[in-house]
Design a protein around this motif. Structure first.
Motif, PDB file in Angstrom:
ATOM      1  N   PRO A  34       2.842   1.555   4.716  1.00 35.33           N
ATOM      2  CA  PRO A  34       3.516   2.489   5.612  1.00 35.33           C
ATOM      3  C   PRO A  34       2.480   3.107   6.534  1.00 35.33           C
ATOM      4  CG  PRO A  34       3.225   3.483   3.447  1.00 35.33           C
ATOM      5  CD  PRO A  34       2.702   2.071   3.347  1.00 35.33           C
ATOM      6  N   VAL A  35       2.934   3.654   7.643  1.00 29.82           N
ATOM      7  CA  VAL A  35       2.017   4.385   8.519  1.00 29.82           C
ATOM      8  C   VAL A  35       1.800   5.767   7.931  1.00 29.82           C
ATOM      9  CG1 VAL A  35       1.746   5.453  10.787  1.00 29.82           C
ATOM     10  CG2 VAL A  35       2.663   3.135  10.609  1.00 29.82           C
ATOM     11  N   HIS A  36       0.555   6.110   7.674  1.00 30.75           N
ATOM     12  CA  HIS A  36       0.177   7.473   7.293  1.00 30.75           C
ATOM     13  C   HIS A  36      -0.810   7.958   8.343  1.00 30.75           C
ATOM     14  CE1 HIS A  36       1.335   7.622   2.708  1.00 30.75           C
ATOM     15  NE2 HIS A  36       2.366   7.380   3.496  1.00 30.75           N
ATOM     16  N   GLY A  93       0.793  -1.231   0.000  1.00 32.65           N
ATOM     17  CA  GLY A  93       0.000   0.000   0.000  1.00 32.65           C
ATOM     18  C   GLY A  93       0.820   1.274   0.000  1.00 32.65           C
ATOM     19  N   SER A  94       2.145   1.133  -0.160  1.00 26.79           N
ATOM     20  CA  SER A  94       2.994   2.332  -0.162  1.00 26.79           C
ATOM     21  C   SER A  94       3.022   2.975  -1.539  1.00 26.79           C
ATOM     22  CB  SER A  94       4.422   1.960   0.240  1.00 26.79           C
ATOM     23  OG  SER A  94       5.282   3.064   0.013  1.00 26.79           O
ATOM     24  N   PRO A  95       3.103   4.317  -1.574  1.00 30.70           N
ATOM     25  CA  PRO A  95       3.293   4.966  -2.877  1.00 30.70           C
ATOM     26  C   PRO A  95       4.701   4.749  -3.427  1.00 30.70           C
ATOM     27  CG  PRO A  95       3.300   6.594  -1.088  1.00 30.70           C
ATOM     28  CD  PRO A  95       2.930   5.288  -0.472  1.00 30.70           C
ATOM     29  N   ASN A  96       5.616   4.303  -2.575  1.00 34.04           N
ATOM     30  CA  ASN A  96       7.011   4.110  -2.984  1.00 34.04           C
ATOM     31  C   ASN A  96       7.263   2.648  -3.360  1.00 34.04           C
ATOM     32  OD1 ASN A  96       7.753   6.858  -2.298  1.00 34.04           O
ATOM     33  ND2 ASN A  96       7.416   6.214  -0.180  1.00 34.04           N
ATOM     34  N   ALA A  97       7.564   2.439  -4.650  1.00 32.31           N
ATOM     35  CA  ALA A  97       7.692   1.067  -5.166  1.00 32.31           C
ATOM     36  C   ALA A  97       8.760   0.270  -4.429  1.00 32.31           C
ATOM     37  CB  ALA A  97       7.998   1.104  -6.663  1.00 32.31           C
ATOM     38  N   HIS A 109      11.078   0.206  11.657  1.00 33.18           N
ATOM     39  CA  HIS A 109      11.262   1.665  11.711  1.00 33.18           C
ATOM     40  C   HIS A 109      12.220   2.201  10.657  1.00 33.18           C
ATOM     41  CE1 HIS A 109       8.951   2.740  15.343  1.00 33.18           C
ATOM     42  NE2 HIS A 109       9.076   1.453  15.562  1.00 33.18           N
ATOM     43  N   GLY A 110      11.838   3.356  10.086  1.00 35.23           N
ATOM     44  CA  GLY A 110      12.668   4.036   9.105  1.00 35.23           C
ATOM     45  C   GLY A 110      11.869   5.157   8.482  1.00 35.23           C
ATOM     46  N   ARG A 111      12.545   6.186   8.017  1.00 31.20           N
ATOM     47  CA  ARG A 111      11.839   7.288   7.342  1.00 31.20           C
ATOM     48  C   ARG A 111      12.098   7.222   5.843  1.00 31.20           C
ATOM     49  NH1 ARG A 111      13.032  12.517   5.797  1.00 31.20           N
ATOM     50  NH2 ARG A 111      15.080  12.416   6.759  1.00 31.20           N
ATOM     51  N   ARG A 166       8.059   5.898  10.612  1.00 34.17           N
ATOM     52  CA  ARG A 166       9.182   6.700  11.097  1.00 34.17           C
ATOM     53  C   ARG A 166       9.264   6.602  12.610  1.00 34.17           C
ATOM     54  NH1 ARG A 166      10.354  11.477  13.392  1.00 34.17           N
ATOM     55  NH2 ARG A 166       8.158  12.033  13.615  1.00 34.17           N
ATOM     56  N   ARG A 167       8.128   6.855  13.298  1.00 40.77           N
ATOM     57  CA  ARG A 167       8.179   6.908  14.765  1.00 40.77           C
ATOM     58  C   ARG A 167       6.971   6.270  15.459  1.00 40.77           C
ATOM     59  NH1 ARG A 167      11.545   9.570  18.120  1.00 40.77           N
ATOM     60  NH2 ARG A 167      10.779  10.050  20.213  1.00 40.77           N
ATOM     61  N   THR A 168       5.776   6.856  15.253  1.00 40.55           N
ATOM     62  CA  THR A 168       4.614   6.420  16.044  1.00 40.55           C
ATOM     63  C   THR A 168       3.410   6.100  15.149  1.00 40.55           C
ATOM     64  OG1 THR A 168       5.333   7.847  17.833  1.00 40.55           O
ATOM     65  CG2 THR A 168       3.079   7.075  17.962  1.00 40.55           C
ATOM     66  N   GLY A 169       2.649   5.088  15.534  1.00 43.04           N
ATOM     67  CA  GLY A 169       1.433   4.747  14.798  1.00 43.04           C
ATOM     68  C   GLY A 169       1.472   3.346  14.221  1.00 43.04           C
ATOM     69  N   ASN A 176      10.349   1.567   2.195  1.00 42.91           N
ATOM     70  CA  ASN A 176      10.554   0.773   3.413  1.00 42.91           C
ATOM     71  C   ASN A 176       9.552  -0.370   3.547  1.00 42.91           C
ATOM     72  OD1 ASN A 176      12.802   2.169   4.358  1.00 42.91           O
ATOM     73  ND2 ASN A 176      11.534   3.800   5.232  1.00 42.91           N
ATOM     74  N   THR A 177       8.305  -0.125   3.147  1.00 41.59           N
ATOM     75  CA  THR A 177       7.295  -1.187   3.238  1.00 41.59           C
ATOM     76  C   THR A 177       7.677  -2.344   2.323  1.00 41.59           C
ATOM     77  OG1 THR A 177       5.638   0.509   3.640  1.00 41.59           O
ATOM     78  CG2 THR A 177       4.815  -1.669   3.044  1.00 41.59           C
ATOM     79  N   TYR A 178       8.043  -2.008   1.098  1.00 49.59           N
ATOM     80  CA  TYR A 178       8.467  -3.036   0.143  1.00 49.59           C
ATOM     81  C   TYR A 178       9.638  -3.838   0.721  1.00 49.59           C
ATOM     82  CZ  TYR A 178      10.667  -5.148  -3.948  1.00 49.59           C
ATOM     83  OH  TYR A 178      11.250  -6.041  -4.810  1.00 49.59           O
TER      84      TYR A 178
HETATM   85  C1  LIG Z   1       1.295  11.320   4.462  1.00 47.40           C
HETATM   86  C2  LIG Z   1       2.279  10.673   5.403  1.00 47.40           C
HETATM   87  C3  LIG Z   1       1.901  10.458   6.715  1.00 47.40           C
HETATM   88  C4  LIG Z   1       2.789   9.872   7.624  1.00 47.40           C
HETATM   89  N1  LIG Z   1       2.366   9.646   8.906  1.00 47.40           N
HETATM   90  C5  LIG Z   1       3.238   9.126   9.802  1.00 47.40           C
HETATM   91  C6  LIG Z   1       2.828   8.889  11.155  1.00 47.40           C
HETATM   92  O1  LIG Z   1       1.677   9.081  11.541  1.00 47.40           O
HETATM   93  N2  LIG Z   1       3.751   8.410  12.020  1.00 47.40           N
HETATM   94  C7  LIG Z   1       5.061   8.170  11.641  1.00 47.40           C
HETATM   95  O2  LIG Z   1       5.852   7.775  12.483  1.00 47.40           O
HETATM   96  N3  LIG Z   1       5.451   8.314  10.352  1.00 47.40           N
HETATM   97  C8  LIG Z   1       4.589   8.791   9.428  1.00 47.40           C
HETATM   98  N4  LIG Z   1       4.983   8.933   8.100  1.00 47.40           N
HETATM   99  C9  LIG Z   1       6.315   8.437   7.696  1.00 47.40           C
HETATM  100  C10 LIG Z   1       6.267   7.047   7.021  1.00 47.40           C
HETATM  101  O3  LIG Z   1       5.475   6.143   7.745  1.00 47.40           O
HETATM  102  C11 LIG Z   1       7.691   6.443   6.891  1.00 47.40           C
HETATM  103  O4  LIG Z   1       8.517   7.355   6.216  1.00 47.40           O
HETATM  104  C12 LIG Z   1       7.685   5.105   6.190  1.00 47.40           C
HETATM  105  O5  LIG Z   1       8.928   4.470   6.378  1.00 47.40           O
HETATM  106  C13 LIG Z   1       7.436   5.230   4.679  1.00 47.40           C
HETATM  107  O6  LIG Z   1       7.364   3.942   4.100  1.00 47.40           O
HETATM  108  P1  LIG Z   1       7.444   3.720   2.523  1.00 47.40           P
HETATM  109  O7  LIG Z   1       8.885   4.006   2.134  1.00 47.40           O
HETATM  110  O8  LIG Z   1       7.079   2.307   2.286  1.00 47.40           O
HETATM  111  O9  LIG Z   1       6.469   4.666   1.898  1.00 47.40           O
HETATM  112  C14 LIG Z   1       4.097   9.496   7.198  1.00 47.40           C
HETATM  113  C15 LIG Z   1       4.466   9.726   5.859  1.00 47.40           C
HETATM  114  C16 LIG Z   1       3.580  10.303   4.967  1.00 47.40           C
HETATM  115  C17 LIG Z   1       3.988  10.516   3.539  1.00 47.40           C
END
Ligand SMILES: Cc1cc2nc3c(=O)[nH]c(=O)nc-3n(C[C@H](O)[C@H](O)[C@H](O)COP(=O)(O)O)c2cc1C
Length: 209
Positions: A86-88, A8-12, A158-160, A126-129, A15-17
């Motif tokens: 990913p957590v959004h 469900g991540s927009p990033n192919a 965990h990771g951003r 990244r951090r919480t959720g 981190n989720t992948y």
């Molecule tokens: C719209 C949006 C909302 C996010 N909300 C949160 C959040 O609530 N808590 C958190 O710790 N990180 C949050 N993040 C950070 C992502 O969860 C994190 O960067 C994650 O590793 C991204 O995974 P991806 O590379 O698979 O997209 C958010 C990112 C975006 C773009």
């Protein structure tokens, strides 16, 4: 055997992948086929509750062109599913929610989709959720009476920025163990299908009468 991953991540290759790949590496070691379908970069329609999947069972006849039905065909042939988001904002992505709402509504009337298969979920944050996002995905798996695979901690890594999850040693172990337990459950399921209870027709009470 085959397991389909829904990313469900927009990033192919985000981190989720990468977390999903950690799980799938354990499956591939045991010659279980895997495939990740990325839906997080697509405009997935949300469920409009039209109920057409009660009569046109097994697919979505309301919206046929956003990739859900193609994914359903693959899920139907598979033995398990891995949900990844990913957590959004402390939840799952909008695309993932729309996809799972429709998939699972359809699966409620189509036994060959998810019922009694093996299911697992992972989230990158990244951090919480993480827990609340994971909880949402587990609800879909539980609704479908799936064999939900677990690890030695909840499926959160965990990771951003893309790739930072590779530094989360505990998260990597969680994904690895989740994969190993998935393999075990897939094999048990194969051996034990003869003992599986039949699906009961759902009793619905709306508490208004
Ligand atoms: C719209 C949006 C909302 C996010 N909300 C949160 C959040 O609530 N808590 C958190 O710790 N990180 C949050 N993040 C950070 C992502 O969860 C994190 O960067 C994650 O590793 C991204 O995974 P991806 O590379 O698979 O997209 C958010 C990112 C975006 C773009």
């Amino acid at each position: 055997m085959k397991v389909i991953g829904i990313n469900g991540s927009p990033n192919a290759k985000g981190n989720t992948y990468q977390a999903m790949r950690m799980v799938f590496e354990e499956l591939e070691k045991e010659n279980i086929e895997t495939e990740i379908i990325q839906i997080g970069n697509k405009p997935i329609r949300s469920c409009i509750g039209c109920g057409k999947c009660y009569t046109d069972t097994g697919f979505c006849s309301a919206f046929k062109d956003d990739g859900l039905n193609e994914a359903i065909e693959k899920i139907r042939e598979a033995d398990g599913i891995l949900l990844g988001s990913p957590v959004h904002f402390s939840g799952i992505t909008g695309a993932m929610k729309s996809f799972c709402d429709r998939l699972v509504y359809i699966a409620g009337n189509a036994e060959d989709l998810l019922f009694h298969k093996v299911g697992a979920a992972v989230t990158a944050v990244r951090r919480t959720g993480g827990s609340s996002a994971l909880n949402i995905m587990h609800k879909y798996l539980q609704y479908c009476e799936m064999m939900v695979a677990t690890s030695n901690y909840w499926g959160v890594i965990h990771g951003r920025s893309a790739g930072e999850v590779q530094q989360d040693e505990e998260g990597k172990q969680i994904m690895r163990i989740l994969g190993k337990n998935m393999v075990w459950q897939l094999k048990m399921r194969e051996q034990g299908l003869a003992y599986a209870p039949a699906k009961e027709k759902k009793v619905r009470t709306d508490f208004i009468r």
